[in-house]
Enzyme design. Structure first.
Site, PDB file in Angstrom:
ATOM      1  N   LYS A   1      -1.685   0.368  -3.972  1.00  0.00           N
ATOM      2  CA  LYS A   1      -0.703  -0.774  -3.973  1.00  0.00           C
ATOM      3  C   LYS A   1      -1.078  -1.837  -2.832  1.00  0.00           C
ATOM      4  CE  LYS A   1       2.900   1.982  -5.899  1.00  0.00           C
ATOM      5  NZ  LYS A   1       4.258   2.727  -6.090  1.00  0.00           N
TER       6      LYS A   1
ATOM      7  N   GLN B   1       7.682   5.529  -1.378  1.00  0.00           N
ATOM      8  CA  GLN B   1       7.108   6.036  -2.324  1.00  0.00           C
ATOM      9  C   GLN B   1       7.674   7.481  -2.790  1.00  0.00           C
ATOM     10  OE1 GLN B   1       4.426   4.697  -4.406  1.00  0.00           O
ATOM     11  NE2 GLN B   1       4.158   6.765  -5.630  1.00  0.00           N
TER      12      GLN B   1
ATOM     13  N   ASP C   1      10.974  -2.152  -6.215  1.00  0.00           N
ATOM     14  CA  ASP C   1      10.846  -1.026  -7.227  1.00  0.00           C
ATOM     15  C   ASP C   1      12.003  -1.266  -8.461  1.00  0.00           C
ATOM     16  OD1 ASP C   1       8.574   0.946  -6.996  1.00  0.00           O
ATOM     17  OD2 ASP C   1       9.686   1.542  -5.084  1.00  0.00           O
TER      18      ASP C   1
END
Ligand code: GUN
Length: 298
Positions: free
Chosen positions: A52, A96, A119
């Site tokens: 990412k 994460q 997200d």
């Protein structure tokens, strides 16, 4: 059979973002800034977060990686998120998953400012997605939609079967494919660990999405001839012959399923790169929305 090449499709998206970045620079605007938080040192999470951050660099975004030790308190993590929520230089915040057991992922997700939740996991954003309102769509299902769009996969009226009901992939995927517009308008069946006759249901799918995290679970007898097969699984399997010590395996028995499928994603190189491209799009959108509201206020 045609391979749905996620590397190629994601590159096209990242190239388009680079062009948008050039326009942003010509207007003298600030570049998007993504902050990723990694708690502990789970090997797979390390790899995902590194990808990412690398993608941010490639498209010209600013990125910051905040590492926290496994034993960090929930309080400390929430405190860091609160600071990022208030920081005008930060557009997107990503924690994460999975998190260590002593930290509630729900509490952490709920603490992220919805406008920075790239997200798309915050209940406000999930609610907006369910209602078909503009929002951040979770990166993996969003990436799958973008892949379908790239290859012009027909979805209208098709029977889509989603195997797996996680909040990150299966559940949002089932909602999005059943929504109106393209890609969507599918008749959707969602299967999980308590589903009866799972094999028969899968074998009726025009579009089969495997997102259960069990290597090689989908065998050729479970796939209809001419189906579109999307493999979300990406499990590390010990392999002493590899330098890394492991190989990646999808949820689909690719070798035997591919000859039956009309379209199929490989692992790696299918859904994975699309997830990253979708996250980049969400981060760009978070930044663009901020510019828009800042201009309106001034
Ligand atoms: N873990 C596995 N997939 C994801 C994802 O899309 N976002 C975050 N934050 N964690 C993940």
């Amino acid at each position: 059979m045609q391979i749905l090449n996620g590397k190629e499709a994601s590159q096209a998206i990242r190239d388009a973002l680079k062009l948008e970045m050039a326009q942003l620079a010509s207007r003298g605007e600030r570049v998007p800034h993504l902050v990723a938080i990694l708690v502990g040192n789970n090997g797979a999470s390390e790899t995902y977060v590194a990808s990412k951050v690398k993608a941010c660099e490639e498209v010209g975004f600013k990125s910051t990686l905040i590492r926290m030790e496994e034993a960090i308190s929930s309080f400390k993590l929430l405190d860091v998120i609160n600071d990022l929520n208030l920081d005008p230089d930060v557009d997107g915040i990503l924690v994460q998953l999975p998190l260590p057991n002593h930290i509630s992922a729900d509490e952490v997700i709920n603490s992220i400012e919805p406008e920075k939740d790239v997200d798309g996991f915050h209940p406000n954003n999930v609610g907006r997605m369910v209602l078909g309102q503009p929002t951040f769509i979770p990166a993996t299902p969003y990436g799958i939609l973008l892949l379908m769009e790239h290859y012009k996969i027909e979805t209208k009226g098709k029977h889509a079967v989603v195997v797996g009901r996680s909040n990150i992939v299966g559940r949002p995927m089932s909602i999005l494919l059943s929504g109106s517009g393209y890609p969507g308008n599918c008749t959707v069946t969602i299967c999980h660990s308590n589903t009866q006759n799972l094999e028969a249901i899968c074998s009726e799918a025009d579009i089969l999405i495997a997102a259960l995290g069990r290597p090689g679970f989908i065998k050729s007898h479970m796939v209809k001839k001419g189906a579109v097969v999307i493999d979300v699984g990406i499990t590390r399997i010990e392999d002493k012959n590899r330098k890394s010590g492991y190989r990646l395996s999808g949820d689909v028995d690719f070798e035997n399923v591919a000859p039956k499928a009309a379209f199929i994603t490989p692992v790696p190189g299918g859904v994975g790169p699309m997830t990253i491209a979708a996250l980049m799009k969400n981060t760009f959108k978070a930044c663009a929305m901020k510019h828009y509201y800042d201009e309106k206020e001034n």
